[in-house]
Design an enzyme around this catalytic site. Structure first.
Site, short mmCIF file in Angstrom:
data_model
loop_
_atom_site.label_atom_id
_atom_site.label_comp_id
_atom_site.label_asym_id
_atom_site.label_seq_id
_atom_site.Cartn_x
_atom_site.Cartn_y
_atom_site.Cartn_z
N CYS A 110 0.83 -1.21 0.00
CA CYS A 110 0.00 0.00 0.00
C CYS A 110 0.87 1.26 0.00
O CYS A 110 0.66 2.17 -0.79
CB CYS A 110 -0.92 -0.04 1.22
SG CYS A 110 -1.81 1.49 1.47
N LYS A 146 -2.24 7.31 -5.65
CA LYS A 146 -3.13 8.43 -5.35
C LYS A 146 -2.37 9.76 -5.36
O LYS A 146 -2.92 10.80 -5.76
CB LYS A 146 -3.84 8.23 -4.00
CG LYS A 146 -5.14 7.48 -4.14
CD LYS A 146 -4.96 5.99 -4.33
CE LYS A 146 -5.41 5.40 -5.59
NZ LYS A 146 -5.24 3.95 -5.67
N GLY A 180 -9.34 -3.04 -14.94
CA GLY A 180 -9.73 -2.95 -13.53
C GLY A 180 -9.31 -1.61 -12.94
O GLY A 180 -8.90 -0.69 -13.67
N HIS A 208 -27.29 22.52 2.19
CA HIS A 208 -27.39 22.97 0.81
C HIS A 208 -26.44 24.16 0.57
O HIS A 208 -26.38 25.05 1.41
CB HIS A 208 -28.82 23.41 0.50
CG HIS A 208 -28.98 23.97 -0.88
ND1 HIS A 208 -29.01 23.16 -2.00
CD2 HIS A 208 -29.10 25.25 -1.31
CE1 HIS A 208 -29.15 23.94 -3.07
NE2 HIS A 208 -29.20 25.20 -2.69
C1 LIG Z 1 -1.18 -0.09 -7.90
C2 LIG Z 1 -2.03 -0.49 -6.71
C3 LIG Z 1 -2.92 0.43 -6.18
C4 LIG Z 1 -3.71 0.08 -5.08
N1 LIG Z 1 -4.57 1.00 -4.57
C5 LIG Z 1 -5.35 0.67 -3.53
C6 LIG Z 1 -6.25 1.63 -2.97
O1 LIG Z 1 -6.34 2.77 -3.43
N2 LIG Z 1 -7.00 1.26 -1.90
C7 LIG Z 1 -6.93 0.00 -1.36
O2 LIG Z 1 -7.64 -0.29 -0.40
N3 LIG Z 1 -6.07 -0.92 -1.87
C8 LIG Z 1 -5.28 -0.62 -2.93
N4 LIG Z 1 -4.41 -1.55 -3.41
C9 LIG Z 1 -4.34 -2.88 -2.77
C10 LIG Z 1 -3.57 -2.82 -1.45
O3 LIG Z 1 -2.34 -2.18 -1.65
C11 LIG Z 1 -3.37 -4.23 -0.90
O4 LIG Z 1 -4.62 -4.88 -0.79
C12 LIG Z 1 -2.71 -4.23 0.48
O5 LIG Z 1 -1.58 -3.41 0.50
C13 LIG Z 1 -2.34 -5.66 0.89
O6 LIG Z 1 -1.72 -5.66 2.16
P1 LIG Z 1 -1.02 -7.00 2.70
O7 LIG Z 1 -0.58 -6.72 4.08
O8 LIG Z 1 -1.89 -8.16 2.43
O9 LIG Z 1 0.24 -7.21 1.74
P2 LIG Z 1 1.59 -6.36 1.62
O10 LIG Z 1 1.44 -4.97 2.04
O11 LIG Z 1 2.11 -6.65 0.24
O12 LIG Z 1 2.57 -7.04 2.69
C14 LIG Z 1 3.10 -8.31 2.50
C15 LIG Z 1 4.54 -8.28 3.02
O13 LIG Z 1 5.00 -9.63 3.13
C16 LIG Z 1 6.37 -9.66 2.77
N5 LIG Z 1 6.66 -11.05 2.40
C17 LIG Z 1 6.27 -11.73 1.29
N6 LIG Z 1 6.70 -13.01 1.35
C18 LIG Z 1 7.38 -13.14 2.52
C19 LIG Z 1 8.04 -14.22 3.18
N7 LIG Z 1 8.11 -15.43 2.62
N8 LIG Z 1 8.62 -13.98 4.38
C20 LIG Z 1 8.55 -12.76 4.96
N9 LIG Z 1 7.95 -11.70 4.39
C21 LIG Z 1 7.35 -11.90 3.20
C22 LIG Z 1 6.47 -8.65 1.62
O14 LIG Z 1 7.79 -8.18 1.51
C23 LIG Z 1 5.48 -7.57 2.06
O15 LIG Z 1 6.12 -6.50 2.75
C24 LIG Z 1 -3.60 -1.23 -4.51
C25 LIG Z 1 -2.69 -2.14 -5.05
C26 LIG Z 1 -1.91 -1.78 -6.13
C27 LIG Z 1 -0.94 -2.79 -6.70
#
Ligand SMILES: Cc1cc2nc3c(=O)[nH]c(=O)nc-3n(C[C@H](O)[C@H](O)[C@H](O)COP(=O)(O)OP(=O)(O)OC[C@H]3O[C@@H](n4cnc5c(N)ncnc54)[C@H](O)[C@@H]3O)c2cc1C
Length: 468
Positions: free
Chosen positions: A44, A53, A187, A449
């Site tokens: 994120c 954004k 998307g 309004h």
């Molecule tokens: C271009 C783009 C725009 C987006 N815009 C929005 C938005 O406007 N609003 C919204 O709600 N969502 C948005 N999203 C989606 C949102 O960013 C994700 O849903 C969210 O960040 C997911 O969080 P997470 O904690 O699941 O994963 P992440 O934040 O990806 O965290 C996972 C972490 O795990 C670590 N990791 C991976 N494998 C291992 C391992 N084996 N051992 C240890 N660490 C590991 C990675 O390094 C990473 O830091 C967007 C996504 C993209 C790609």
């Protein structure tokens, strides 16, 4: 009895992982976060919501300046410095990521920079993230929360790999704008980039497989954005089938089929925006006995996997790739490992989705499409922004609001807003639905309004008149 190094090991330090870790530490559990990325911050902050954004807002400022004449304001020739556009975004991301790094390393829990891989159901092997971590062989924990996120999906065409393309990860870090760009996908990510690039003067062609872009929304939403995109000179092709890709000199060419016709488009660059896949391949989940489906970790609504001591949260489990849901899932997982006798369950009744194009596209709860697919009876009414005082003042005439309600009780089942600040405006309906409000109640609720928000009262009144 096996001895554990930690009560809870959280794999991944993004939004879901950090939420899980702070919840576990606050409850007094001995907690460790293992983060394997080269940078700390999660998707994120580093490459997702925040950079996109920041860039879209810059594009909006430029667009407004170019159209200032509408309000009798002469802005002169509007120019831009792309290096400065990116520099402001970079400075902000550095701040956000720095704050997250401080939170992770702040001492409430142990923070280790390493990649984790299961060796058995209670043990992970750690491969140190090269520059930052000392070597630690294995670590055992009583509970796990897997929160390893997602990555860009592999391309469906070997020819596309050969031709070469950029992903959203590369697009937020560009040093120079291409003159022209083919975007594959329709998307949220594809549409946000399409508008960003076109507003910065790049000739954009968007190619989408489905009949409409933004297919998770009702077709009136996608249709509105297609109209706006075409007006802003984005070339939009929908209902296509990707056939081939190749290089020709410095250009990249994509060949596809539309209505039985073979079409070829060429550009400086291709942006691949055809989805993401869960980051689970490197976890050796078989060793822990955790079930996956197409790479996605299977969890119940308590965020628990088939192994009762292993939970998952965020993009690695889904079903929605949305940051506030990842956070809620992380907190839910930890609540449930602490208090299995009084479980919390994820409930997507108030699912919100926002696309930050202009006009913004947002919904909460049910869309018409989803209600029909699930056989849920509803009545619906819409009202357009081209007939509303405040949006006329703002010259923001594209889009509409729509409400869905239960035909008997009038309870609001869903709301959509395609229009100025749609992502903000939809929160009125989120609050209404959280309190299980009816359209009759919304229709008589005061609205100041002239505001954009008062537009909700029109569909509410129309639906309230149908409830007896
Ligand atoms: C271009 C783009 C725009 C987006 N815009 C929005 C938005 O406007 N609003 C919204 O709600 N969502 C948005 N999203 C989606 C949102 O960013 C994700 O849903 C969210 O960040 C997911 O969080 P997470 O904690 O699941 O994963 P992440 O934040 O990806 O965290 C996972 C972490 O795990 C670590 N990791 C991976 N494998 C291992 C391992 N084996 N051992 C240890 N660490 C590991 C990675 O390094 C990473 O830091 C967007 C996504 C993209 C790609």
């Amino acid at each position: 009895m096996q001895k554990f190094d930690y009560d809870v090991a959280v794999l991944g330090g993004g939004s879901a992982g950090y939420a899980a870790a702070r919840t576990a530490a606050a409850a007094g559990l001995k907690t460790v976060v293992i983060e394997g990325g080269h940078e700390v911050g999660g998707l994120c902050i580093l490459r997702g919501c925040m950079p996109t954004k920041a860039l879209l807002y810059a594009a909006e400022v430029k667009h407004l300046a170019e159209h200032a004449e509408t309000w009798g304001v002469r802005a002169g020739k509007v120019d831009f410095d792309f290096t400065k556009v990116m520099a402001r975004k970079n400075a902000q991301i550095k701040d956000f990521a720095g704050f997250r790094a401080q939170q992770l390393a702040g001492g409430k829990f142990k923070f280790i920079r390493a990649n984790a891989r299961f060796v058995d159901a209670h043990t992970v092997e750690l491969t140190p993230e090269r520059r930052h971590s000392r070597k630690i062989a294995t670590l055992a924990a009583k509970y796990f929360v897997i929160a390893t996120g997602s990555s860009v999906a592999p391309s469906p065409l070997p020819a596309l790999d050969k031709a070469g393309f950029i992903t959203s990860d590369d697009a937020v870090a560009l040093k120079k704008l291409p003159r022209s760009l083919i975007i594959l996908g329709g998307g949220a990510i594809a549409c946000e980039f399409a508008q960003f690039f076109t507003r910065f003067g790049v000739k954009v062609t968007l190619i989408q497989r489905s009949k409409h872009i933004l297919k998770e929304f009702d077709s009136d939403a996608g249709g509105t954005i297609e109209t706006v995109f075409r007006r802003e000179a984005v070339q939009v092709f929908t209902g296509t089938k990707l056939l081939d890709a190749k290089r020709h000199g410095k250009s990249k060419i994509v060949i596809f089929e539309q209505n039985g016709r073979r079409i070829s488009v060429s550009a400086d660059e291709i942006l691949f925006a055809l989805g993401r896949v869960p980051n689970t391949a490197s976890l050796n989940l078989d060793a822990a006995g955790v079930t996956t489906e197409n790479g996605r970790i299977v969890t119940n609504n308590k965020m628990q996997t088939n192994r009762p001591h292993i939970f998952a949260a965020g993009d690695c489990t889904g079903p929605h790739e949305i940051v506030h849901i990842a956070i809620q899932q992380g907190e839910t997982a930890v609540h449930n490992l602490i208090k299995p006798e009084s479980p919390r369950r994820m409930d997507y009744r108030l699912l919100i989705s926002v696309v930050f194009t202009e006009p913004q596209v947002a919904f909460v709860g049910l869309t018409e499409k989803e209600a029909k697919a699930r056989g849920i009876k509803f009545i619906a009414a819409s009202y357009p922004f081209n007939d509303h005082g405040k949006s006329l003042i703002m010259e923001a005439k594209d889009g509409f609001v729509k409400l869905l309600a239960n035909p008997k009780s009038g309870e609001i089942l869903g709301g959509a807003c395609v229009g100025p600040l749609g992502g903000e405006l939809v929160h009125e309906i989120v609050a209404a639905m959280a309190g299980r409000m009816t359209v009759q109640e919304l229709a008589v609720m005061p609205h100041y309004h002239p505001t954009l928000a008062e537009i909700w009262s029109y569909p509410a009144e129309e639906l309230a008149a149908q409830i007896f």
